[in-house]
Scaffold this motif. Structure first.
Motif, PDB file in Angstrom:
ATOM      1  N   LEU A 175      12.412   8.964 -17.003  1.00 14.16           N
ATOM      2  CA  LEU A 175      13.856   9.043 -17.287  1.00 14.16           C
ATOM      3  C   LEU A 175      14.380   7.643 -17.620  1.00 14.16           C
ATOM      4  O   LEU A 175      15.167   7.467 -18.558  1.00 14.16           O
ATOM      5  N   LEU A 177      12.604   5.178 -18.901  1.00 14.09           N
ATOM      6  CA  LEU A 177      12.096   4.831 -20.242  1.00 14.09           C
ATOM      7  C   LEU A 177      12.932   5.507 -21.327  1.00 14.09           C
ATOM      8  O   LEU A 177      13.227   4.921 -22.370  1.00 14.09           O
ATOM      9  N   MET A 178      13.338   6.745 -21.057  1.00 15.83           N
ATOM     10  CA  MET A 178      14.158   7.502 -22.025  1.00 15.83           C
ATOM     11  C   MET A 178      15.539   6.847 -22.153  1.00 15.83           C
ATOM     12  O   MET A 178      16.050   6.687 -23.274  1.00 15.83           O
ATOM     13  N   ILE A 179      16.123   6.466 -21.013  1.00 15.40           N
ATOM     14  CA  ILE A 179      17.433   5.790 -21.047  1.00 15.40           C
ATOM     15  C   ILE A 179      17.291   4.456 -21.786  1.00 15.40           C
ATOM     16  O   ILE A 179      18.164   4.053 -22.551  1.00 15.40           O
ATOM     17  N   SER A 181      15.491   3.915 -24.220  1.00 16.69           N
ATOM     18  CA  SER A 181      15.349   4.155 -25.668  1.00 16.69           C
ATOM     19  C   SER A 181      16.705   4.311 -26.358  1.00 16.69           C
ATOM     20  O   SER A 181      16.767   4.357 -27.591  1.00 16.69           O
ATOM     21  N   ILE A 182      17.772   4.430 -25.563  1.00 17.42           N
ATOM     22  CA  ILE A 182      19.110   4.586 -26.162  1.00 17.42           C
ATOM     23  C   ILE A 182      19.404   3.362 -27.034  1.00 17.42           C
ATOM     24  O   ILE A 182      19.046   2.243 -26.701  1.00 17.42           O
ATOM     25  N   ASP A 185      17.006   2.097 -33.391  1.00 16.47           N
ATOM     26  CA  ASP A 185      15.581   1.734 -33.420  1.00 16.47           C
ATOM     27  C   ASP A 185      15.421   0.396 -34.139  1.00 16.47           C
ATOM     28  O   ASP A 185      16.253   0.032 -34.971  1.00 16.47           O
ATOM     29  N   ARG A 192      20.388   6.295 -31.690  1.00 18.33           N
ATOM     30  CA  ARG A 192      19.754   7.415 -30.986  1.00 18.33           C
ATOM     31  C   ARG A 192      20.335   7.552 -29.584  1.00 18.33           C
ATOM     32  O   ARG A 192      20.419   6.567 -28.845  1.00 18.33           O
ATOM     33  N   GLY A 193      20.718   8.751 -29.239  1.00 21.83           N
ATOM     34  CA  GLY A 193      21.165   9.056 -27.875  1.00 21.83           C
ATOM     35  C   GLY A 193      22.327   8.210 -27.382  1.00 21.83           C
ATOM     36  O   GLY A 193      22.417   7.932 -26.193  1.00 21.83           O
ATOM     37  N   THR A 194      23.230   7.839 -28.280  1.00 17.68           N
ATOM     38  CA  THR A 194      24.318   6.919 -27.884  1.00 17.68           C
ATOM     39  C   THR A 194      25.576   7.657 -27.438  1.00 17.68           C
ATOM     40  O   THR A 194      26.534   7.009 -27.042  1.00 17.68           O
ATOM     41  N   GLU A 451       8.769  -0.245 -26.680  1.00 18.86           N
ATOM     42  CA  GLU A 451       8.995   0.467 -27.936  1.00 18.86           C
ATOM     43  C   GLU A 451       9.032  -0.514 -29.117  1.00 18.86           C
ATOM     44  O   GLU A 451       8.460  -0.255 -30.174  1.00 18.86           O
TER      45      GLU A 451
END
Lengths: 504, 170
Positions: A175, A177-179, A181-182, A185, A192-194, A451
């Motif tokens: 979770l 790592l996913m956060i 990635s916000i 890129d 992404r995911g903002t 990433e």
């Protein structure tokens, strides 16, 4: 080292000692700003930039370096006493520091942290001084592929934290790592995911995440108790004995301090890598090769020594690419570069020929600062540890107010305070339901870096995944990474077998 | 509390909150990158895929625990009456109010009001004079260090504006 270099070092040593009136107050300023999330050495130097530029070059450099070293150490103090790392570089410190404080060993923990920080910092400064040309080349060899493996060294700590409940630990880590990635890129800047927030286009800012996950959630948790230390732990009258005991514990583990600080030094040399990576990697490696890995996370001195000596090892490491190549290894080094350029200092190998006193002087200032710190800070551990006995009804609101505004400081967006509050609620839910907030934070800190390097590697190789195994150094690091995962399991099984034999 | 929890069946409802947040967030994240270039997708799909898999394993484990009667869908590990008794709910509300009001009232005044109100809630109304005193000292110290000495751009309000006028014009 030839006689002329020795003579210069001798001269700059006594010169630096003569600036004690700058070093001493700066150490205390650094401890304060390092301890408040959001007020890093970099921020403070920026705020005090007019003052720094008004000073002569040597005074300015000694001021900046003293602030840099002491703020690094200061970040560990609230991490140990109230589970709130002052900077992301101290995020691994509370893993074992805070359990010690809760057991009523806050004074010992502080003494261990101070000794590990000072010896680690001092030692790596001397190593950096002696091996500067060699270390400067590390930055050239560490490309995106090699950096991926370095990141994985740190991220593998998630698996260790998850040891008690692997599934929940992995959920927390991934979770995070996913956060992490916000944001946009790194190649095409696709958002992404903002959630539509422009403030998240640069990614999730670390300080609000740190403040929320650690400080706000901790404040909401500690009010269950009258004071921070456990009721079972005896509230002792502070005495010098605990400080000396902490010093003794740290000195007995001198080898541990040495090798974990060298991890910090090597990571510090790599531009872009920082204290947070170093402390996580050092903690994970310390745990992997420990004879008592099961004690990590319960208030184990080695779990405190590793991140503290590593993040102080980073300080000298960041100076190497700055001075030898003119490439700052971190934010504070970048600001130092600006100040030095203002004073007309040129960087590169010629620095040590044209202005050797400046080049060697910076390392000497660091060495003197660490030596002075050990004698000035150590006695304070006795008084600092009283924080753990302040009633939580007063402490919790103070923690919330001053750390939330600390979340505002780096970018000065009101949004960041709301973000810190959001992370606080997430951290509170995680703590109450058995998910480790440190695992989430590791993901948030290291995820975007992993990433970035991963995408750079793939971009360079036109999407060929085998690029990850294309360099000699990278392959050596892969083998070391595999060994750091497999060997502790083998050692653990061997220990278990031995103990079974003893029981039989 | 720990010993109480040991005697009770496992409160799976509370434990499910984080995985549900993780799944919802991951699916939302995927929706934002569906038509993006591969560089924006590769890492997120990799990490998100693993996260969804681990969450699925956790959900299966929860179903098995529920079937065996070793857990309930309760939230007792997350929300209890203790939260009201200890003042945690009050502290959470004052914290939200602090973040909302600081932009309007400024750092010093909001910090003073937040510290006073939350300490009074936690202390159940005891020692109001002492609480007001330390709240005032902390808020003023914060103003002196962060705004006056360091000149940070903390939110300004009535107090900061007045003090700036006093210090500038004497």
């Amino acid at each position: 080292m030839d006689s002329s270099t020795a003579a210069i070092l001798n001269e700059v040593f006594f010169d630096t000692i003569g600036y004690w009136y700058v070093i001493l107050p700066t150490i205390f300023l650094g401890l304060i700003v390092g301890g408040i999330p959001g007020f890093s050495a970099a921020n403070t130097i920026i705020i005090l930039m007019p003052l720094t530029l008004a000073m002569d070059l040597q005074t300015g450099l000694i001021f900046m370096i003293s602030l840099y070293c002491s703020s690094r150490m200061g970040a560990g103090i609230p991490a140990i006493l109230v589970n709130i790392p002052g900077t992301a570089g101290a995020a691994a410190t509370p893993l074992d520091g805070y359990p010690m404080a809760k057991q009523g060993k806050g004074q010992q923990a502080l003494a261990i942290s101070f000794v590990a920080s000072c010896i680690g910092g001092l030692l790596t400064t001397l190593i950096a001084l002696a091996t500067m040309p060699l270390l400067a080349r590390v930055g050239f060899y560490m490309h995106s592929v090699e950096m991926i493996v370095v990141m994985l060294f740190g991220i593998s700590l998630i698996a260790s934290i998850a040891a008690q409940d692997m599934v929940k630990g992995l959920i927390a880590g991934f979770l995070g790592l996913m956060i992490g990635s916000i944001g946009t890129d790194v190649v095409y800047a696709t958002p992404r995911g903002t959630f539509g927030f422009l403030e998240l286009y640069d990614g999730v800012p670390l300080i609000p995440a740190l403040v929320g996950l650690f400080a706000v959630s901790e404040a909401l948790i500690i009010i269950e108790k009258r004071i921070i230390i456990n009721h079972e732990a005896e509230i002792k009258k502070a005495s010098w004995h605990d400080t000396f005991e902490g010093v003794s514990i740290a000195l007995k583990r001198w080898w541990h301090i040495m090798w974990t600080s060298v991890i910090g030094l090597v990571i510090g040399v790599i531009p872009g890598a920082g204290a947070s990576i170093a402390s996580f990697v050092a903690y994970q490696q310390s745990r992997s090769f420990s004879k008592t890995p099961e004690l990590y996370g319960t208030g184990h001195p080695e779990g405190l020594i590793a991140p503290e000596s590593a993040n102080n090892g980073v300080t000298s490491g960041t100076l190497v690419p700055l001075l030898v190549l003119g490439i700052p290894g971190g934010a504070t080094a970048a600001i130092m570069l600006v100040v030095m350029q203002f004073h007309g200092v040129s960087f590169g190998p010629s620095l040590f020929e044209d202005q050797p006193k400046v080049g060697y002087g910076m390392f000497m200032a660091m060495a003197v600062c660490y030596a002075v710190m050990i004698f000035t800070i150590l006695p304070l551990s006795r008084y600092m540890s009283h924080v753990t006995t302040i009633p939580t009804i007063y402490l919790a609101p103070m923690i919330i107010s001053f750390t939330l505004v600390g979340g505002f400081v780096p970018r000065e967006y009101m949004f960041d305070m709301y973000l810190a509050l959001g992370f606080g609620v997430l951290g509170y839910i995680a703590r109450r339901t058995g998910y480790h907030v440190a695992a989430i934070l590791i993901g948030v800190i290291l995820g975007p870096l992993l990433e970035k390097y991963f995408l750079w590697s793939l971009k360079k190789s036109d999407g060929d995944i085998m690029v990850l195994f294309s360099s000699t150094l990278g392959n050596i690091l892969w083998v070391a990474f595999a060994a750091s995962i497999i060997l502790p399991i083998v050692f653990g099984m061997r220990r278990k077998r031995k103990s079974e034999v003893v029981i039989q | 509390m720990a010993s109480d929890q040991n005697n009770q069946p496992r409160q799976i409802g509370g434990e499910l909150v984080i995985p549900i947040i993780a799944v919802v967030f991951t699916l939302y994240f995927f929706s934002t990158i569906w038509n993006s270039p591969w560089t924006a997708q590769v890492s997120a799909f990799l990490v998100g895929g693993v996260l969804l898999l681990v969450c699925a394993i956790f959900f299966v484990r929860c179903v098995m625990l529920l079937r065996r009667g070793e857990g309930t869908l309760g939230f007792a590990n997350l929300v209890t009456m203790e939260d009201i008794r200890t003042g945690r709910v009050g502290l959470l509300f004052t914290t939200i109010a602090y973040v909302v009001l600081i932009d309007r009232l400024g750092f010093t005044l909001t910090t003073f009001l937040f510290l006073t109100s939350s300490m009074l809630i936690l202390a159940k109304g005891r020692n109001p004079a002492f609480i007001a005193l330390i709240s005032g000292v902390m808020a003023l110290t914060g103003w002196a260090v962060f705004i006056w000495a360091f000149d940070t751009r903390f939110p300004h309000g009535l107090f900061e504006t007045a003090m700036k006028a006093v210090l500038t014009d004497g």
